[in-house]
Design a protein around this motif. Structure first.
Motif, PDB file in Angstrom:
ATOM      1  N   ASP A 131       1.044  -1.577  -0.459  1.00  0.00           N
ATOM      2  CA  ASP A 131       0.098   0.071   0.231  1.00  0.00           C
ATOM      3  C   ASP A 131       1.038   1.504   0.097  1.00  0.00           C
ATOM      4  O   ASP A 131       1.711   1.531   0.806  1.00  0.00           O
ATOM      5  N   ALA A 132       0.884   1.767  -0.866  1.00  0.00           N
ATOM      6  CA  ALA A 132       1.567   3.633  -0.990  1.00  0.00           C
ATOM      7  C   ALA A 132       1.541   4.667   0.257  1.00  0.00           C
ATOM      8  O   ALA A 132       2.278   5.055   0.818  1.00  0.00           O
ATOM      9  N   ASN A 133       0.095   4.136   1.313  1.00  0.00           N
ATOM     10  CA  ASN A 133       0.121   4.959   2.547  1.00  0.00           C
ATOM     11  C   ASN A 133       1.189   4.284   2.718  1.00  0.00           C
ATOM     12  O   ASN A 133       1.346   4.743   3.961  1.00  0.00           O
ATOM     13  N   VAL A 134       1.113   2.842   3.383  1.00  0.00           N
ATOM     14  CA  VAL A 134       2.156   2.105   4.005  1.00  0.00           C
ATOM     15  C   VAL A 134       3.405   2.485   3.950  1.00  0.00           C
ATOM     16  O   VAL A 134       4.043   2.420   4.812  1.00  0.00           O
ATOM     17  N   ALA A 135       3.873   2.396   2.914  1.00  0.00           N
ATOM     18  CA  ALA A 135       5.389   2.516   1.886  1.00  0.00           C
ATOM     19  C   ALA A 135       5.423   4.038   2.422  1.00  0.00           C
ATOM     20  O   ALA A 135       6.698   4.535   3.586  1.00  0.00           O
ATOM     21  N   ASN A 136       4.423   5.159   2.865  1.00  0.00           N
ATOM     22  CA  ASN A 136       5.264   6.026   2.735  1.00  0.00           C
ATOM     23  C   ASN A 136       5.343   6.370   4.763  1.00  0.00           C
ATOM     24  O   ASN A 136       6.040   7.081   5.279  1.00  0.00           O
ATOM     25  N   ILE A 137       4.744   5.738   4.850  1.00  0.00           N
ATOM     26  CA  ILE A 137       4.295   5.595   6.315  1.00  0.00           C
ATOM     27  C   ILE A 137       5.660   5.144   7.277  1.00  0.00           C
ATOM     28  O   ILE A 137       6.880   5.930   8.196  1.00  0.00           O
ATOM     29  N   LEU A 138       6.481   3.745   6.390  1.00  0.00           N
ATOM     30  CA  LEU A 138       7.740   3.406   6.249  1.00  0.00           C
ATOM     31  C   LEU A 138       8.947   4.335   6.174  1.00  0.00           C
ATOM     32  O   LEU A 138       9.201   4.187   7.386  1.00  0.00           O
ATOM     33  N   SER A 139       8.482   4.808   5.462  1.00  0.00           N
ATOM     34  CA  SER A 139       9.894   6.055   4.923  1.00  0.00           C
ATOM     35  C   SER A 139      10.165   6.925   6.039  1.00  0.00           C
ATOM     36  O   SER A 139      11.180   7.512   6.631  1.00  0.00           O
ATOM     37  N   THR A 140       8.285   7.945   6.464  1.00  0.00           N
ATOM     38  CA  THR A 140       8.908   8.269   7.682  1.00  0.00           C
ATOM     39  C   THR A 140       9.638   7.949   8.785  1.00  0.00           C
ATOM     40  O   THR A 140      10.581   8.029   9.873  1.00  0.00           O
ATOM     41  N   ALA A 141       9.302   6.382   9.266  1.00  0.00           N
ATOM     42  CA  ALA A 141       9.720   5.810  10.795  1.00  0.00           C
ATOM     43  C   ALA A 141      10.869   5.368  10.386  1.00  0.00           C
ATOM     44  O   ALA A 141      11.156   5.921  11.796  1.00  0.00           O
ATOM     45  N   ARG A 142      11.269   5.365   9.559  1.00  0.00           N
ATOM     46  CA  ARG A 142      12.755   4.836   8.709  1.00  0.00           C
ATOM     47  C   ARG A 142      13.857   6.558   9.362  1.00  0.00           C
ATOM     48  O   ARG A 142      14.553   5.883  10.278  1.00  0.00           O
ATOM     49  N   ARG A 143      12.964   7.087   8.498  1.00  0.00           N
ATOM     50  CA  ARG A 143      14.710   8.390   8.634  1.00  0.00           C
ATOM     51  C   ARG A 143      13.536   8.990  10.608  1.00  0.00           C
ATOM     52  O   ARG A 143      14.880   9.604  10.579  1.00  0.00           O
TER      53      ARG A 143
END
Length: 192
Positions: free
Chosen positions: A26-38
């Protein structure tokens, strides 16, 4: 003790409609993951995330004060709701050593986990403490999740789809306007 090393697991519900998927994520999940990793890199936190049936299951490891600060932010994040802490426990060392935020694509393992516990769907709100610990162990054993490069690809594909969707909408609207204006001018010129 605020410098105590802990593991916290929590559940939450996504506020977005599931599966606007790119490459199965899910693109929303991918966005959350990017933010979480950073953010987790900045705050020396590690952990894992699983998303299924519109619910998140997240495990975080790090200093108690850092996890408390992050959880306070998470409670205000509009991308999910109904946060529920499932477990908090002291640990001697982190179990997600190299993962700022591992995204486990372990659907087969989760299906086996759910079947073993006689659950028809993924619902972490129904997990006992033992089930929570078991899923954390499954996440720790999971193969490498999505890399940062894969997340960037998903994000770029998602953004290009959104951009082209807007461009296509504008294009179609301009055609409709042109047809209507042509019809009006034709009617005006013919005196009808």
């Amino acid at each position: 003790m605020s410098n105590q090393l802990i593991r916290m697991s929590y559940a939450s519900k996504a506020t977005f409609k599931p599966f606007n998927a790119v490459d199965g994520v899910d693109a929303n999940v991918a966005n959350i993951l990017s933010t979480a990793r950073r953010e987790n890199r900045k705050n020396n936190l590690v952990g894992a995330l699983y998303y299924g049936n519109g619910c998140f299951f997240q495990c975080l490891e790090g200093q108690k004060s850092d996890i408390d600060a992050l959880y306070a932010k998470l409670e205000k994040d509009p991308r999910h709701t109904d946060l529920k802490v499932l477990s908090i426990e002291p640990i001697q060392q982190v179990g997600f050593v190299s993962w700022e935020m591992k995204y486990a694509q372990i659907d087969q393992e989760v299906r086996a986990f759910l079947k073993n516990h006689q659950l028809g769907k993924f619902d972490p709100y129904r997990f006992s403490p033992e089930m929570t610990a078991e899923l954390v162990a499954v996440l720790q054993k999971a193969d490498e999740g999505l890399s940062d490069a894969e997340l960037k690809h998903i994000d770029s594909v998602s953004n290009s789809k959104n951009a082209s969707g807007v461009s296509m909408g504008i294009y179609i609207m301009s055609i409709v306007i042109a047809v209507v204006v042509t019809a009006l001018v034709t009617l005006w010129m013919t005196g009808v």
